[in-house]
Motif scaffolding. Sequence first.
Motif, PDB file in Angstrom:
ATOM      1  N   SER A  75       0.857  -1.181   0.000  1.00 44.59           N
ATOM      2  CA  SER A  75       0.000   0.000   0.000  1.00 44.59           C
ATOM      3  C   SER A  75       0.898   1.237   0.000  1.00 44.59           C
ATOM      4  CB  SER A  75      -0.914  -0.012   1.227  1.00 44.59           C
ATOM      5  OG  SER A  75      -1.721   1.150   1.240  1.00 44.59           O
ATOM      6  N   ILE A  76       1.030   1.862  -1.161  1.00 43.81           N
ATOM      7  CA  ILE A  76       1.905   3.027  -1.295  1.00 43.81           C
ATOM      8  C   ILE A  76       1.174   4.259  -0.755  1.00 43.81           C
ATOM      9  CG2 ILE A  76       3.309   4.412  -2.859  1.00 43.81           C
ATOM     10  CD1 ILE A  76       4.146   1.478  -2.672  1.00 43.81           C
ATOM     11  N   PRO A  77       1.733   4.952   0.230  1.00 44.22           N
ATOM     12  CA  PRO A  77       1.066   6.122   0.796  1.00 44.22           C
ATOM     13  C   PRO A  77       0.764   7.172  -0.277  1.00 44.22           C
ATOM     14  CG  PRO A  77       2.932   5.469   2.156  1.00 44.22           C
ATOM     15  CD  PRO A  77       3.020   4.668   0.898  1.00 44.22           C
ATOM     16  N   SER A  78      -0.396   7.805  -0.145  1.00 43.13           N
ATOM     17  CA  SER A  78      -0.821   8.817  -1.112  1.00 43.13           C
ATOM     18  C   SER A  78      -1.301  10.060  -0.365  1.00 43.13           C
ATOM     19  CB  SER A  78      -1.936   8.274  -2.004  1.00 43.13           C
ATOM     20  OG  SER A  78      -2.388   9.267  -2.905  1.00 43.13           O
ATOM     21  N   PRO A  79      -0.514  11.123  -0.321  1.00 42.77           N
ATOM     22  CA  PRO A  79      -0.962  12.353   0.337  1.00 42.77           C
ATOM     23  C   PRO A  79      -2.272  12.886  -0.238  1.00 42.77           C
ATOM     24  CG  PRO A  79       1.401  12.437  -0.014  1.00 42.77           C
ATOM     25  CD  PRO A  79       0.895  11.212  -0.743  1.00 42.77           C
ATOM     26  N   ALA A  80      -2.510  12.655  -1.541  1.00 42.25           N
ATOM     27  CA  ALA A  80      -3.763  13.109  -2.144  1.00 42.25           C
ATOM     28  C   ALA A  80      -4.964  12.408  -1.530  1.00 42.25           C
ATOM     29  CB  ALA A  80      -3.733  12.878  -3.657  1.00 42.25           C
ATOM     30  N   ALA A  81      -4.746  11.219  -0.973  1.00 38.61           N
ATOM     31  CA  ALA A  81      -5.820  10.452  -0.337  1.00 38.61           C
ATOM     32  C   ALA A  81      -5.861  10.671   1.169  1.00 38.61           C
ATOM     33  CB  ALA A  81      -5.642   8.971  -0.645  1.00 38.61           C
ATOM     34  N   GLY A  82      -5.030  11.589   1.650  1.00 32.73           N
ATOM     35  CA  GLY A  82      -5.048  11.911   3.074  1.00 32.73           C
ATOM     36  C   GLY A  82      -3.916  11.337   3.886  1.00 32.73           C
ATOM     37  N   ASP A  83      -3.021  10.556   3.263  1.00 32.80           N
ATOM     38  CA  ASP A  83      -1.878  10.038   4.013  1.00 32.80           C
ATOM     39  C   ASP A  83      -0.902  11.168   4.329  1.00 32.80           C
ATOM     40  OD1 ASP A  83      -2.697   7.336   3.989  1.00 32.80           O
ATOM     41  OD2 ASP A  83      -1.936   7.083   1.945  1.00 32.80           O
ATOM     42  N   PRO A  84      -0.231  11.098   5.472  1.00 28.92           N
ATOM     43  CA  PRO A  84       0.768  12.125   5.798  1.00 28.92           C
ATOM     44  C   PRO A  84       1.875  12.188   4.731  1.00 28.92           C
ATOM     45  CG  PRO A  84       0.274  10.787   7.720  1.00 28.92           C
ATOM     46  CD  PRO A  84      -0.367  10.099   6.550  1.00 28.92           C
ATOM     47  N   MET A  85       2.383  13.389   4.469  1.00 28.20           N
ATOM     48  CA  MET A  85       3.426  13.543   3.448  1.00 28.20           C
ATOM     49  C   MET A  85       4.721  12.846   3.844  1.00 28.20           C
ATOM     50  SD  MET A  85       3.089  17.423   1.988  1.00 28.20           S
ATOM     51  CE  MET A  85       3.349  18.174   3.586  1.00 28.20           C
ATOM     52  N   ASP A  86       4.919  12.625   5.141  1.00 27.82           N
ATOM     53  CA  ASP A  86       6.158  11.996   5.599  1.00 27.82           C
ATOM     54  C   ASP A  86       6.018  10.489   5.784  1.00 27.82           C
ATOM     55  OD1 ASP A  86       4.495  12.053   7.776  1.00 27.82           O
ATOM     56  OD2 ASP A  86       5.943  12.960   9.162  1.00 27.82           O
ATOM     57  N   ARG A  87       4.983   9.908   5.192  1.00 30.23           N
ATOM     58  CA  ARG A  87       4.827   8.452   5.248  1.00 30.23           C
ATOM     59  C   ARG A  87       5.340   7.845   3.943  1.00 30.23           C
ATOM     60  NH1 ARG A  87      -0.942   6.242   6.863  1.00 30.23           N
ATOM     61  NH2 ARG A  87      -0.248   7.220   8.819  1.00 30.23           N
ATOM     62  N   PHE A  88       6.198   6.844   4.061  1.00 28.30           N
ATOM     63  CA  PHE A  88       6.832   6.241   2.888  1.00 28.30           C
ATOM     64  C   PHE A  88       6.873   4.728   3.032  1.00 28.30           C
ATOM     65  CE2 PHE A  88       8.694  10.440   3.432  1.00 28.30           C
ATOM     66  CZ  PHE A  88       8.637  10.972   2.160  1.00 28.30           C
ATOM     67  N   VAL A  89       7.011   4.064   1.898  1.00 24.48           N
ATOM     68  CA  VAL A  89       7.447   2.668   1.873  1.00 24.48           C
ATOM     69  C   VAL A  89       8.951   2.703   1.625  1.00 24.48           C
ATOM     70  CG1 VAL A  89       7.400   0.489   0.601  1.00 24.48           C
ATOM     71  CG2 VAL A  89       5.261   1.701   1.086  1.00 24.48           C
ATOM     72  N   PHE A  90       9.722   2.168   2.566  1.00 27.90           N
ATOM     73  CA  PHE A  90      11.181   2.281   2.497  1.00 27.90           C
ATOM     74  C   PHE A  90      11.798   1.022   1.892  1.00 27.90           C
ATOM     75  CE2 PHE A  90      10.177   5.294   5.917  1.00 27.90           C
ATOM     76  CZ  PHE A  90      10.869   6.406   5.466  1.00 27.90           C
ATOM     77  N   VAL A  91      12.832   1.248   1.111  1.00 25.79           N
ATOM     78  CA  VAL A  91      13.659   0.166   0.569  1.00 25.79           C
ATOM     79  C   VAL A  91      15.087   0.444   1.000  1.00 25.79           C
ATOM     80  CG1 VAL A  91      14.524  -0.979  -1.495  1.00 25.79           C
ATOM     81  CG2 VAL A  91      12.140  -0.211  -1.414  1.00 25.79           C
ATOM     82  N   LYS A  92      15.639  -0.438   1.822  1.00 27.33           N
ATOM     83  CA  LYS A  92      16.995  -0.263   2.339  1.00 27.33           C
ATOM     84  C   LYS A  92      18.028  -0.751   1.319  1.00 27.33           C
ATOM     85  CE  LYS A  92      15.637   1.016   6.520  1.00 27.33           C
ATOM     86  NZ  LYS A  92      15.940   2.337   7.101  1.00 27.33           N
ATOM     87  N   ALA A  93      19.236  -0.269   1.493  1.00 24.57           N
ATOM     88  CA  ALA A  93      20.322  -0.655   0.587  1.00 24.57           C
ATOM     89  C   ALA A  93      20.500  -2.167   0.551  1.00 24.57           C
ATOM     90  CB  ALA A  93      21.620   0.029   1.009  1.00 24.57           C
ATOM     91  N   ARG A  94      20.383  -2.812   1.707  1.00 27.29           N
ATOM     92  CA  ARG A  94      20.606  -4.267   1.759  1.00 27.29           C
ATOM     93  C   ARG A  94      19.592  -5.043   0.925  1.00 27.29           C
ATOM     94  NH1 ARG A  94      18.517  -2.980   6.906  1.00 27.29           N
ATOM     95  NH2 ARG A  94      16.393  -3.786   7.253  1.00 27.29           N
ATOM     96  N   ASP A  95      18.436  -4.399   0.627  1.00 27.92           N
ATOM     97  CA  ASP A  95      17.401  -5.065  -0.160  1.00 27.92           C
ATOM     98  C   ASP A  95      17.474  -4.748  -1.652  1.00 27.92           C
ATOM     99  OD1 ASP A  95      16.260  -6.145   2.202  1.00 27.92           O
ATOM    100  OD2 ASP A  95      15.262  -4.226   2.577  1.00 27.92           O
ATOM    101  N   VAL A  96      18.307  -3.766  -2.007  1.00 25.79           N
ATOM    102  CA  VAL A  96      18.370  -3.327  -3.404  1.00 25.79           C
ATOM    103  C   VAL A  96      19.055  -4.378  -4.275  1.00 25.79           C
ATOM    104  CG1 VAL A  96      19.314  -1.584  -4.977  1.00 25.79           C
ATOM    105  CG2 VAL A  96      18.303  -0.886  -2.801  1.00 25.79           C
ATOM    106  N   GLY A  97      20.077  -5.022  -3.701  1.00 26.98           N
ATOM    107  CA  GLY A  97      20.799  -6.044  -4.461  1.00 26.98           C
ATOM    108  C   GLY A  97      21.394  -5.479  -5.733  1.00 26.98           C
ATOM    109  N   ASP A  98      21.237  -6.219  -6.828  1.00 29.20           N
ATOM    110  CA  ASP A  98      21.807  -5.792  -8.101  1.00 29.20           C
ATOM    111  C   ASP A  98      20.809  -4.987  -8.942  1.00 29.20           C
ATOM    112  OD1 ASP A  98      20.064  -7.793  -8.743  1.00 29.20           O
ATOM    113  OD2 ASP A  98      21.507  -9.038  -9.822  1.00 29.20           O
ATOM    114  N   ALA A  99      19.701  -4.561  -8.315  1.00 34.58           N
ATOM    115  CA  ALA A  99      18.751  -3.707  -9.049  1.00 34.58           C
ATOM    116  C   ALA A  99      19.408  -2.394  -9.439  1.00 34.58           C
ATOM    117  CB  ALA A  99      17.513  -3.451  -8.196  1.00 34.58           C
ATOM    118  N   VAL A 100      20.317  -1.934  -8.596  1.00 38.63           N
ATOM    119  CA  VAL A 100      21.121  -0.737  -8.859  1.00 38.63           C
ATOM    120  C   VAL A 100      22.569  -1.123  -8.586  1.00 38.63           C
ATOM    121  CG1 VAL A 100      21.484   1.701  -8.283  1.00 38.63           C
ATOM    122  CG2 VAL A 100      19.200   0.704  -8.064  1.00 38.63           C
ATOM    123  N   LYS A 101      23.486  -0.549  -9.331  1.00 40.71           N
ATOM    124  CA  LYS A 101      24.891  -0.888  -9.140  1.00 40.71           C
ATOM    125  C   LYS A 101      25.384  -0.419  -7.770  1.00 40.71           C
ATOM    126  CE  LYS A 101      26.406   1.314 -12.713  1.00 40.71           C
ATOM    127  NZ  LYS A 101      27.287   1.894 -13.748  1.00 40.71           N
TER     128      LYS A 101
END
Length: 216
Positions: free
Chosen positions: A165-191
Amino acid sequence: MTILLKLLLIVGVLGTSAFGFAYFFLFAVSGRRQFLRWAIVLIVSAFVLSHLAKPVQAKPIAYLIDGDMGGAMLRYEQKAKIIGGAKVVIDGVCLSACTMYLRRDWNLDVCYTPSATFGFHKPFAWLRNSVVTGTMAIANADASWRSNFFEQMPARIRVMLSGKSIPSPAAGDPMDRFVFVKARDVGDAVKPCPKDWAARYKLVDVQSITTGIGAQ
Protein backbone atom coordinates in the motif's frame (compact mmCIF):
# COMPACT_ATOMS: atom_id res chain seq x y z
CA MET A 1 50.45 23.79 -12.54
CA THR A 2 51.35 26.93 -14.49
CA ILE A 3 52.82 26.74 -17.99
CA LEU A 4 56.02 28.44 -16.79
CA LEU A 5 56.54 25.94 -13.97
CA LYS A 6 55.89 23.05 -16.34
CA LEU A 7 58.47 24.43 -18.81
CA LEU A 8 61.02 24.80 -16.00
CA LEU A 9 60.45 21.20 -14.94
CA ILE A 10 60.87 19.97 -18.51
CA VAL A 11 64.12 21.94 -18.86
CA GLY A 12 65.24 20.50 -15.52
CA VAL A 13 64.51 16.94 -16.69
CA LEU A 14 66.44 17.44 -19.93
CA GLY A 15 69.36 19.16 -18.18
CA THR A 16 69.80 16.66 -15.37
CA SER A 17 69.42 13.76 -17.80
CA ALA A 18 72.12 15.18 -20.09
CA PHE A 19 74.56 15.82 -17.24
CA GLY A 20 73.80 12.43 -15.71
CA PHE A 21 74.67 10.55 -18.87
CA ALA A 22 77.72 12.77 -19.35
CA TYR A 23 79.04 11.82 -15.92
CA PHE A 24 78.27 8.18 -16.63
CA PHE A 25 80.33 8.44 -19.82
CA LEU A 26 83.20 10.01 -17.85
CA PHE A 27 83.03 7.15 -15.36
CA ALA A 28 83.14 4.62 -18.20
CA VAL A 29 86.22 6.35 -19.64
CA SER A 30 88.14 7.09 -16.43
CA GLY A 31 86.75 4.54 -13.98
CA ARG A 32 86.50 7.20 -11.24
CA ARG A 33 83.69 6.40 -8.81
CA GLN A 34 83.04 10.07 -8.16
CA PHE A 35 81.69 10.37 -11.70
CA LEU A 36 79.44 7.34 -11.12
CA ARG A 37 77.98 8.84 -7.95
CA TRP A 38 77.17 12.09 -9.76
CA ALA A 39 75.66 10.16 -12.66
CA ILE A 40 73.34 8.23 -10.31
CA VAL A 41 72.26 11.40 -8.44
CA LEU A 42 71.50 13.30 -11.64
CA ILE A 43 69.65 10.44 -13.34
CA VAL A 44 67.49 9.84 -10.23
CA SER A 45 66.80 13.58 -10.05
CA ALA A 46 65.73 13.57 -13.70
CA PHE A 47 63.37 10.67 -12.96
CA VAL A 48 61.77 12.54 -10.03
CA LEU A 49 61.40 15.75 -12.03
CA SER A 50 59.80 13.86 -14.92
CA HIS A 51 57.07 12.61 -12.57
CA LEU A 52 56.50 16.11 -11.22
CA ALA A 53 56.11 17.39 -14.77
CA LYS A 54 53.31 14.95 -15.56
CA PRO A 55 49.84 16.53 -15.50
CA VAL A 56 47.67 15.57 -12.54
CA GLN A 57 44.73 13.44 -13.61
CA ALA A 58 41.53 15.31 -12.80
CA LYS A 59 38.94 13.33 -10.88
CA PRO A 60 35.63 12.73 -12.66
CA ILE A 61 32.63 14.49 -11.15
CA ALA A 62 30.04 12.50 -9.21
CA TYR A 63 26.80 13.96 -7.87
CA LEU A 64 26.21 13.00 -4.25
CA ILE A 65 22.74 12.31 -2.83
CA ASP A 66 22.46 12.30 0.95
CA GLY A 67 19.34 13.61 2.66
CA ASP A 68 17.31 14.46 -0.44
CA MET A 69 13.69 14.76 0.71
CA GLY A 70 12.19 15.17 -2.76
CA GLY A 71 10.27 18.01 -4.40
CA ALA A 72 8.77 18.98 -7.74
CA MET A 73 9.04 16.17 -10.28
CA LEU A 74 9.85 18.57 -13.11
CA ARG A 75 12.80 19.91 -11.12
CA TYR A 76 14.24 16.39 -10.86
CA GLU A 77 13.75 15.84 -14.57
CA GLN A 78 15.72 19.02 -15.26
CA LYS A 79 18.44 17.96 -12.83
CA ALA A 80 18.74 14.59 -14.58
CA LYS A 81 19.35 16.38 -17.88
CA ILE A 82 22.07 18.52 -16.28
CA ILE A 83 23.71 15.46 -14.70
CA GLY A 84 23.84 13.69 -18.07
CA GLY A 85 26.48 10.96 -18.13
CA ALA A 86 28.09 11.83 -14.79
CA LYS A 87 28.08 9.39 -11.89
CA VAL A 88 25.34 9.69 -9.25
CA VAL A 89 26.25 8.35 -5.80
CA ILE A 90 23.38 7.68 -3.39
CA ASP A 91 24.88 7.61 0.10
CA GLY A 92 21.91 8.40 2.33
CA VAL A 93 18.21 9.16 2.35
CA CYS A 94 16.56 9.57 -1.08
CA LEU A 95 12.81 10.15 -0.73
CA SER A 96 9.80 10.91 -2.90
CA ALA A 97 10.80 12.50 -6.24
CA CYS A 98 14.47 11.78 -5.48
CA THR A 99 13.76 8.12 -6.31
CA MET A 100 13.18 9.22 -9.91
CA TYR A 101 16.96 9.12 -10.32
CA LEU A 102 16.48 5.33 -10.47
CA ARG A 103 14.25 5.57 -13.53
CA ARG A 104 15.47 3.21 -16.23
CA ASP A 105 14.44 5.53 -19.06
CA TRP A 106 16.65 8.33 -17.70
CA ASN A 107 19.73 6.11 -18.15
CA LEU A 108 21.66 7.76 -15.33
CA ASP A 109 24.88 6.18 -14.07
CA VAL A 110 23.61 5.60 -10.52
CA CYS A 111 25.28 3.63 -7.75
CA TYR A 112 24.40 3.20 -4.08
CA THR A 113 26.33 2.70 -0.85
CA PRO A 114 25.34 0.64 2.21
CA SER A 115 23.99 3.90 3.73
CA ALA A 116 21.39 4.41 1.01
CA THR A 117 17.68 4.37 1.84
CA PHE A 118 14.91 4.92 -0.71
CA GLY A 119 11.46 6.12 0.32
CA PHE A 120 8.42 5.88 -1.96
CA HIS A 121 5.03 7.53 -1.87
CA LYS A 122 2.65 8.65 -4.58
CA PRO A 123 3.14 12.08 -6.13
CA PHE A 124 0.74 14.86 -5.28
CA ALA A 125 -0.17 18.39 -6.31
CA TRP A 126 0.52 21.36 -4.07
CA LEU A 127 -1.72 24.43 -4.06
CA ARG A 128 -1.79 27.38 -1.65
CA ASN A 129 0.49 25.68 0.83
CA SER A 130 -1.58 22.51 1.06
CA VAL A 131 -1.93 19.14 -0.67
CA VAL A 132 -4.64 18.93 -3.30
CA THR A 133 -7.06 16.16 -2.32
CA GLY A 134 -10.25 14.69 -3.72
CA THR A 135 -11.30 12.04 -6.23
CA MET A 136 -9.58 13.65 -9.21
CA ALA A 137 -6.38 14.29 -7.26
CA ILE A 138 -6.27 10.67 -6.12
CA ALA A 139 -6.77 9.39 -9.68
CA ASN A 140 -4.03 11.69 -10.99
CA ALA A 141 -1.68 10.55 -8.23
CA ASP A 142 -2.33 6.89 -9.04
CA ALA A 143 -1.70 7.43 -12.75
CA SER A 144 1.47 9.45 -12.15
CA TRP A 145 2.79 6.90 -9.66
CA ARG A 146 2.41 4.12 -12.18
CA SER A 147 3.84 5.93 -15.22
CA ASN A 148 6.57 8.06 -13.60
CA PHE A 149 7.69 5.80 -10.78
CA PHE A 150 6.58 2.18 -10.56
CA GLU A 151 6.83 1.22 -14.24
CA GLN A 152 10.24 2.92 -14.59
CA MET A 153 11.88 1.33 -11.55
CA PRO A 154 14.39 -1.54 -11.87
CA ALA A 155 12.64 -4.94 -11.87
CA ARG A 156 13.77 -5.96 -8.37
CA ILE A 157 12.43 -2.74 -6.85
CA ARG A 158 9.14 -3.15 -8.72
CA VAL A 159 8.80 -6.60 -7.18
CA MET A 160 9.42 -5.19 -3.70
CA LEU A 161 6.82 -2.45 -4.22
CA SER A 162 4.20 -4.73 -5.77
CA GLY A 163 1.29 -5.49 -3.48
CA LYS A 164 2.32 -2.83 -0.96
CA SER A 165 0.00 0.00 0.00
CA ILE A 166 1.90 3.03 -1.30
CA PRO A 167 1.07 6.12 0.80
CA SER A 168 -0.82 8.82 -1.11
CA PRO A 169 -0.96 12.35 0.34
CA ALA A 170 -3.76 13.11 -2.14
CA ALA A 171 -5.82 10.45 -0.34
CA GLY A 172 -5.05 11.91 3.07
CA ASP A 173 -1.88 10.04 4.01
CA PRO A 174 0.77 12.13 5.80
CA MET A 175 3.43 13.54 3.45
CA ASP A 176 6.16 12.00 5.60
CA ARG A 177 4.83 8.45 5.25
CA PHE A 178 6.83 6.24 2.89
CA VAL A 179 7.45 2.67 1.87
CA PHE A 180 11.18 2.28 2.50
CA VAL A 181 13.66 0.17 0.57
CA LYS A 182 17.00 -0.26 2.34
CA ALA A 183 20.32 -0.65 0.59
CA ARG A 184 20.61 -4.27 1.76
CA ASP A 185 17.40 -5.07 -0.16
CA VAL A 186 18.37 -3.33 -3.40
CA GLY A 187 20.80 -6.04 -4.46
CA ASP A 188 21.81 -5.79 -8.10
CA ALA A 189 18.75 -3.71 -9.05
CA VAL A 190 21.12 -0.74 -8.86
CA LYS A 191 24.89 -0.89 -9.14
CA PRO A 192 26.72 -0.78 -5.80
CA CYS A 193 29.31 1.98 -5.63
CA PRO A 194 33.00 1.05 -5.65
CA LYS A 195 34.48 0.95 -2.17
CA ASP A 196 36.80 3.86 -2.95
CA TRP A 197 34.05 6.08 -4.37
CA ALA A 198 34.77 8.96 -1.96
CA ALA A 199 38.39 9.14 -3.13
CA ARG A 200 37.71 8.30 -6.77
CA TYR A 201 35.35 11.17 -7.60
CA LYS A 202 35.11 14.90 -7.17
CA LEU A 203 31.85 15.01 -5.24
CA VAL A 204 29.21 17.65 -5.94
CA ASP A 205 26.05 17.88 -3.84
CA VAL A 206 23.17 17.18 -6.21
CA GLN A 207 21.10 19.73 -4.30
CA SER A 208 23.47 22.43 -5.52
CA ILE A 209 22.10 22.00 -9.06
CA THR A 210 19.78 24.91 -9.81
CA THR A 211 16.93 24.64 -12.29
CA GLY A 212 14.77 27.72 -11.67
CA ILE A 213 11.89 25.44 -10.63
CA GLY A 214 10.54 25.66 -7.08
CA ALA A 215 10.80 22.91 -4.50
CA GLN A 216 7.12 21.95 -4.73
